[in-house]
Scaffold this motif. Structure first.
Motif, PDB file in Angstrom:
ATOM      1  N   ARG A 303      26.380  39.699   7.031  1.00 60.10           N
ATOM      2  CA  ARG A 303      27.419  39.418   6.029  1.00 60.10           C
ATOM      3  C   ARG A 303      28.707  38.919   6.692  1.00 60.10           C
ATOM      4  N   THR A 304      28.552  37.962   7.586  1.00 66.44           N
ATOM      5  CA  THR A 304      29.690  37.487   8.372  1.00 66.44           C
ATOM      6  C   THR A 304      30.162  36.090   7.976  1.00 66.44           C
ATOM      7  N   GLY A 305      29.753  35.604   6.810  1.00 65.87           N
ATOM      8  CA  GLY A 305      30.212  34.288   6.396  1.00 65.87           C
ATOM      9  C   GLY A 305      31.722  34.204   6.289  1.00 65.87           C
ATOM     10  N   ALA A 306      32.351  35.232   5.748  1.00 62.10           N
ATOM     11  CA  ALA A 306      33.808  35.237   5.614  1.00 62.10           C
ATOM     12  C   ALA A 306      34.494  35.568   6.926  1.00 62.10           C
ATOM     13  N   SER A 307      34.019  36.616   7.604  1.00 61.16           N
ATOM     14  CA  SER A 307      34.694  37.056   8.830  1.00 61.16           C
ATOM     15  C   SER A 307      34.600  36.016   9.934  1.00 61.16           C
ATOM     16  N   ALA A 308      33.483  35.290  10.000  1.00 56.46           N
ATOM     17  CA  ALA A 308      33.366  34.228  11.004  1.00 56.46           C
ATOM     18  C   ALA A 308      34.282  33.061  10.662  1.00 56.46           C
ATOM     19  N   ALA A 309      34.416  32.755   9.374  1.00 54.88           N
ATOM     20  CA  ALA A 309      35.296  31.660   8.968  1.00 54.88           C
ATOM     21  C   ALA A 309      36.733  31.924   9.370  1.00 54.88           C
ATOM     22  N   ARG A 310      37.108  33.190   9.501  1.00 59.86           N
ATOM     23  CA  ARG A 310      38.503  33.520   9.794  1.00 59.86           C
ATOM     24  C   ARG A 310      38.937  33.119  11.194  1.00 59.86           C
ATOM     25  N   ILE A 311      38.014  32.766  12.067  1.00 57.54           N
ATOM     26  CA  ILE A 311      38.444  32.297  13.374  1.00 57.54           C
ATOM     27  C   ILE A 311      39.312  31.049  13.229  1.00 57.54           C
ATOM     28  N   TYR A 312      39.068  30.265  12.172  1.00 53.84           N
ATOM     29  CA  TYR A 312      39.906  29.093  11.917  1.00 53.84           C
ATOM     30  C   TYR A 312      41.299  29.520  11.457  1.00 53.84           C
ATOM     31  N   TYR A 313      41.379  30.526  10.628  1.00 55.56           N
ATOM     32  CA  TYR A 313      42.680  31.044  10.194  1.00 55.56           C
ATOM     33  C   TYR A 313      43.466  31.551  11.395  1.00 55.56           C
ATOM     34  N   GLU A 314      42.774  32.217  12.326  1.00 61.44           N
ATOM     35  CA  GLU A 314      43.435  32.800  13.484  1.00 61.44           C
ATOM     36  C   GLU A 314      43.816  31.754  14.533  1.00 61.44           C
ATOM     37  N   SER A 315      42.994  30.731  14.687  1.00 55.33           N
ATOM     38  CA  SER A 315      43.098  29.933  15.905  1.00 55.33           C
ATOM     39  C   SER A 315      43.169  28.429  15.727  1.00 55.33           C
ATOM     40  N   HIS A 316      43.131  27.930  14.483  1.00 51.33           N
ATOM     41  CA  HIS A 316      43.132  26.479  14.295  1.00 51.33           C
ATOM     42  C   HIS A 316      44.406  25.880  14.900  1.00 51.33           C
ATOM     43  N   ASP A 317      44.224  24.896  15.795  1.00 54.26           N
ATOM     44  CA  ASP A 317      45.347  24.232  16.475  1.00 54.26           C
ATOM     45  C   ASP A 317      46.190  25.210  17.286  1.00 54.26           C
ATOM     46  N   SER A 318      45.592  26.278  17.783  1.00 55.96           N
ATOM     47  CA  SER A 318      46.380  27.306  18.472  1.00 55.96           C
ATOM     48  C   SER A 318      46.297  27.231  19.993  1.00 55.96           C
ATOM     49  N   LEU A 319      45.499  26.308  20.548  1.00 57.29           N
ATOM     50  CA  LEU A 319      45.422  26.209  21.998  1.00 57.29           C
ATOM     51  C   LEU A 319      46.791  25.776  22.529  1.00 57.29           C
ATOM     52  N   ASP A 320      47.369  26.585  23.381  1.00 53.21           N
ATOM     53  CA  ASP A 320      48.715  26.354  23.894  1.00 53.21           C
ATOM     54  C   ASP A 320      48.810  24.974  24.535  1.00 53.21           C
ATOM     55  N   PRO A 321      49.668  24.085  24.001  1.00 56.70           N
ATOM     56  CA  PRO A 321      49.751  22.739  24.581  1.00 56.70           C
ATOM     57  C   PRO A 321      50.246  22.740  26.018  1.00 56.70           C
ATOM     58  N   GLU A 322      50.897  23.824  26.444  1.00 55.62           N
ATOM     59  CA  GLU A 322      51.395  23.910  27.815  1.00 55.62           C
ATOM     60  C   GLU A 322      50.402  24.564  28.769  1.00 55.62           C
ATOM     61  N   LEU A 323      49.306  25.090  28.243  1.00 53.56           N
ATOM     62  CA  LEU A 323      48.336  25.770  29.103  1.00 53.56           C
ATOM     63  C   LEU A 323      47.673  24.783  30.049  1.00 53.56           C
ATOM     64  N   ARG A 324      47.627  25.132  31.322  1.00 51.73           N
ATOM     65  CA  ARG A 324      46.969  24.317  32.340  1.00 51.73           C
ATOM     66  C   ARG A 324      45.918  25.152  33.057  1.00 51.73           C
ATOM     67  N   VAL A 325      44.824  24.523  33.422  1.00 59.00           N
ATOM     68  CA  VAL A 325      43.709  25.191  34.078  1.00 59.00           C
ATOM     69  C   VAL A 325      43.638  24.689  35.510  1.00 59.00           C
TER      70      VAL A 325
END
Length: 390
Positions: A303-325
């Motif tokens: 029953r993870t259709g909703a909870s899995a979808a929330r990764i977009y709510y949490e993280s959409h466009d959230s990768l730090d633009p200043e992060l360097r690897v």
């Protein structure tokens, strides 16, 4: 390598007969719409222009109800080795395939959406104990993202890619792996990028199928192929990403349909397997029906259709633009993936690219579409990463 802790518990997957009976009853009683108005189009992308064709959905739903064997997949997960642990108050499920090789290197592999640990069941054995003794071997750890599969569903906001990467470092430490490699695609590529950028003391290097470029880079100096990649990626996010906008803004609303209707869940996920795979007329040209249904059924039973979808709510466009690897990085760009960044752009974030590969075949789900070449590519990429350590 330190010793594993006692905070890790063995886990077995087992759906109740009542849950499976309920699934079959819901499939039998499904209410379906009329056919798409492009019905009768010739085989190819145009046939899927309005989404999953009714005939394809009906055929697959019938097989799901009458022919598909979930118990076989449960046994396969158990053979690989399933475990759970609690990190920051959240139960995390993971597969752990320990290599028999003394020279094996720990590797955490992170899936994305609409995937799951089902993406990796066909490759973990060969990665852990390769038939070729000269090939590198890995202790493979494959966690289920928070809210996915047998991991717990977060009850509060905060479980985005940064917190997940931090949890993976704790998870690997509990298994005795203070230093490890990381691989990921889709959301897994975001988590893997954060692992490499934030935790160089623990992460030896990374392999990803998305070389996330920082925003705002110029197309000046790019080759024709690189310009095409940039344009395709821009077109995807502008014209083909309504699903992401929905899940990033209203995951609870779409979640009701995904948790209540198996046909709705199947169509929502199948649409992405069809559009994002390196095929012309549906995903089953390269991916088996059973593997797609393993993945969808895992979503349904947990029953993870909703909870899995929330990764977009949490993280959409959230990768730090200043992060360097700065750890050694291997990047593979599959030709039919949905995000393809030019190498000069990727170099702005990943500052030690030790291997860059652009295979001739494969899409967004390479471990399912081209498992043999995927394993070869991953090995070669991680071998280059390890060589850069010497």
């Amino acid at each position: 390598m330190s010793r594993p802790t006692s905070d890790v518990r063995a886990f077995e997957a087992h759906a109740t007969d009542a849950d499976l009976d309920d699934l079959h009853a819901r499939l039998a009683a499904a209410r379906l719409p009329e056919p798409e108005t492009v019905q009768g189009a010739a085989p190819g992308p145009d046939r899927w222009a309005q989404g999953v064709p009714l005939a394809d959905l009906v055929e697959l739903a019938d097989y799901w109800r009458t022919g598909y064997d979930w118990r076989s997949f449960e046994k396969r997960l158990d053979r690989i080795g399933q475990f759970r642990t609690t990190i920051d108050g959240l139960g995390i499920h993971f597969l752990h395939r320990v290599s028999t090789r003394e020279d094996a290197t720990p590797l955490v592999m992170t899936h994305g959406w609409p995937g799951s640990v089902a993406e990796f069941v066909d490759v973990v054995d060969e990665l852990a104990d390769p038939q070729d003794p000269a090939a590198p071997a890995f202790h493979v750890v494959t966690p289920s993202l928070p809210g996915f599969g047998y991991s717990d569903k977060p009850t509060a906001t905060g479980w985005g890619i940064e917190k997940t990467a931090t949890a993976w470092v704790q998870l690997m430490g509990r298994l005795g792996y203070d230093r490890f490699l990381a691989h990921g695609g889709d959301w897994g590529s975001n988590v893997t990028t954060v692992l490499g950028g934030r935790f160089p003391a623990h992460v030896q290097g990374i392999h990803t199928t998305v070389g996330h470029a920082p925003p705002g880079l110029s197309t000046d100096g790019l080759t024709a192929v690189e310009r095409a990649w940039a344009e395709e990626t821009r077109h995807f996010w502008r014209q083909r990403a309504a699903y992401a906008k929905q899940q990033a803004t209203r995951p609870q609303t779409i979640g009701y349909a995904l948790v209540d209707s198996p046909v709705g869940l199947l169509a929502w996920i199948l649409d992405k397997f069809a559009e994002w795979s390196d095929t012309e007329d549906g995903p089953f040209e390269t991916i088996s029906r059973d593997r797609v249904l393993d993945n969808v059924t895992l979503y349904w039973l947990t029953r993870t259709g909703a909870s899995a979808a929330r990764i977009y709510y949490e993280s959409h466009d959230s990768l730090d633009p200043e992060l360097r690897v700065d750890v050694p990085s291997a990047i593979t760009v599959y030709p039919r993936d949905i995000e393809k960044y030019p190498r000069p752009w990727s170099r702005e974030r990943y500052r030690r690219i030790v291997r860059w590969n652009a295979p001739e075949a494969g899409g967004h789900f390479p471990s399912l579409e081209v498992p043999g070449p995927f394993v070869t590519d991953l090995r070669e990429g991680l071998a280059a990463v390890l060589a850069a350590q010497r």
